[in-house]
Design a protein around this motif. Structure first.
Motif, short mmCIF file in Angstrom:
data_model
loop_
_atom_site.label_atom_id
_atom_site.label_comp_id
_atom_site.label_asym_id
_atom_site.label_seq_id
_atom_site.Cartn_x
_atom_site.Cartn_y
_atom_site.Cartn_z
N LEU A 67 0.70 -1.30 -0.12
CA LEU A 67 -0.03 0.02 -0.12
C LEU A 67 0.93 1.19 0.15
O LEU A 67 0.62 2.02 -0.69
N THR A 68 1.85 1.19 0.65
CA THR A 68 2.84 2.43 0.79
C THR A 68 3.42 2.65 -0.56
O THR A 68 3.48 3.95 -1.13
N VAL A 69 4.25 1.82 -1.39
CA VAL A 69 4.55 2.03 -2.62
C VAL A 69 3.60 2.28 -3.58
O VAL A 69 3.73 3.25 -4.25
N TYR A 70 2.37 1.73 -3.66
CA TYR A 70 1.31 1.98 -4.45
C TYR A 70 0.69 3.33 -4.18
O TYR A 70 0.54 4.19 -5.05
N GLY A 71 0.68 3.75 -3.11
CA GLY A 71 0.36 5.14 -2.50
C GLY A 71 1.25 6.13 -3.12
O GLY A 71 0.82 7.28 -3.55
N LEU A 72 2.59 5.96 -2.91
CA LEU A 72 3.42 7.05 -3.54
C LEU A 72 3.51 7.13 -5.14
O LEU A 72 3.55 8.16 -5.58
N LEU A 73 3.38 5.77 -5.60
CA LEU A 73 3.18 5.65 -7.15
C LEU A 73 1.96 6.53 -7.74
O LEU A 73 2.12 7.13 -8.37
N LEU A 74 1.05 6.16 -7.04
CA LEU A 74 -0.24 6.77 -7.67
C LEU A 74 -0.46 8.29 -7.18
O LEU A 74 -0.99 9.14 -8.07
N GLY A 75 0.21 8.67 -6.18
CA GLY A 75 0.33 10.20 -5.70
C GLY A 75 1.26 10.76 -6.71
O GLY A 75 0.82 11.96 -7.11
N PHE A 76 2.23 10.19 -7.22
CA PHE A 76 3.11 11.06 -8.13
C PHE A 76 2.46 10.94 -9.41
O PHE A 76 2.61 12.15 -10.13
N CYS A 77 1.91 10.06 -10.08
CA CYS A 77 1.21 9.94 -11.24
C CYS A 77 0.01 10.92 -11.28
O CYS A 77 -0.37 11.74 -12.22
N ASN A 78 -0.78 11.22 -9.94
CA ASN A 78 -1.94 12.08 -10.05
C ASN A 78 -1.59 13.45 -9.82
O ASN A 78 -1.99 14.37 -10.68
N THR A 79 -0.15 13.72 -9.54
CA THR A 79 0.43 15.07 -9.42
C THR A 79 0.87 15.56 -10.41
O THR A 79 0.77 16.57 -11.20
N TRP A 80 1.78 14.60 -11.18
CA TRP A 80 2.52 14.89 -12.42
C TRP A 80 2.07 14.62 -13.76
O TRP A 80 2.76 14.61 -14.86
N GLY A 81 1.22 13.82 -13.69
CA GLY A 81 0.49 12.95 -14.81
C GLY A 81 0.56 11.71 -15.32
O GLY A 81 1.32 11.16 -14.93
N TRP A 82 -0.64 11.24 -15.71
CA TRP A 82 -0.54 9.64 -15.97
C TRP A 82 0.28 9.19 -16.64
O TRP A 82 0.21 8.00 -17.13
N GLY A 83 0.71 9.97 -17.76
CA GLY A 83 1.60 9.51 -18.85
C GLY A 83 2.78 8.81 -18.34
O GLY A 83 3.42 7.74 -18.86
#
Length: 170
Positions: A67-83
């Motif tokens: 959950l921690t890794v997924y949360g960080l990954l999704l937060g990064f993509c949500n902030t800087w773009g899903w590309g």
């Protein structure tokens, strides 16, 4: 009605009005769109806190790491773009590797096979990440490495073997 009850009722009505106004202005929609990865990250961090405060067993580290890794990954993509997800998707495997490794490391019954599995998943994640960064160039690189390895197996080993026989005759 007493003034104390009037005060409580007034605060409740004002708070309800403020919530309605903020909702109509789109504040809650913005917060939901911007902060939803915290719904995944916070439970992962909370499970880590539970384990390290000795309130839970080491088994909670598996979902905690994931959950921690997924949360960080999704937060990064949500902030800087899903590309970015087209290159970062191997981190999904890495999340599983982190959870398994934390469990294997902190569990009282340390199992080498679980540690090996987590390391293999982590290395696989890294290799896939490198291939996604290289794009189609990774296929060329893989082809060159396989071709060179095949040529070495066909000709390189035979020359080394013949030298040994030749040197052995002296």
């Amino acid at each position: 009605m007493s003034s104390k009850n009037d005060m409580k009722l007034g605060v409740f009505i004002a708070a309800a009005g403020l919530v309605i106004l903020l909702g109509k202005l789109g504040v809650f929609g913005f917060l939901g769109r911007a902060l939803w990865p915290l719904v995944i990250l916070v439970p992962g961090l909370f499970l880590h806190v539970l384990f390290f405060s000795r309130r839970a067993s080491a088994a909670v580290l598996i979902p905690a790491g994931i959950l921690t890794v997924y949360g960080l990954l999704l937060g990064f993509c949500n902030t800087w773009g899903w590309g970015f997800m087209s290159h970062l998707w191997p981190l999904l495997l890495f999340g599983i590797a982190v959870g398994l490794y934390e469990y294997a490391f902190f569990s009282p019954a340390r199992t080498g096979s679980l540690t090996a599995t987590s390391v293999i998943l982590g290395v696989l994640s890294l290799v896939l990440f490198i291939f996604t960064l290289l794009g189609t160039g990774a296929l060329y690189l893989l082809g060159i490495v396989l071709f060179a390895g095949g040529v070495w197996l066909m000709f390189g080993r035979r020359k080394q073997g013949s030298r040994k026989k030749w040197n052995g005759g002296w």
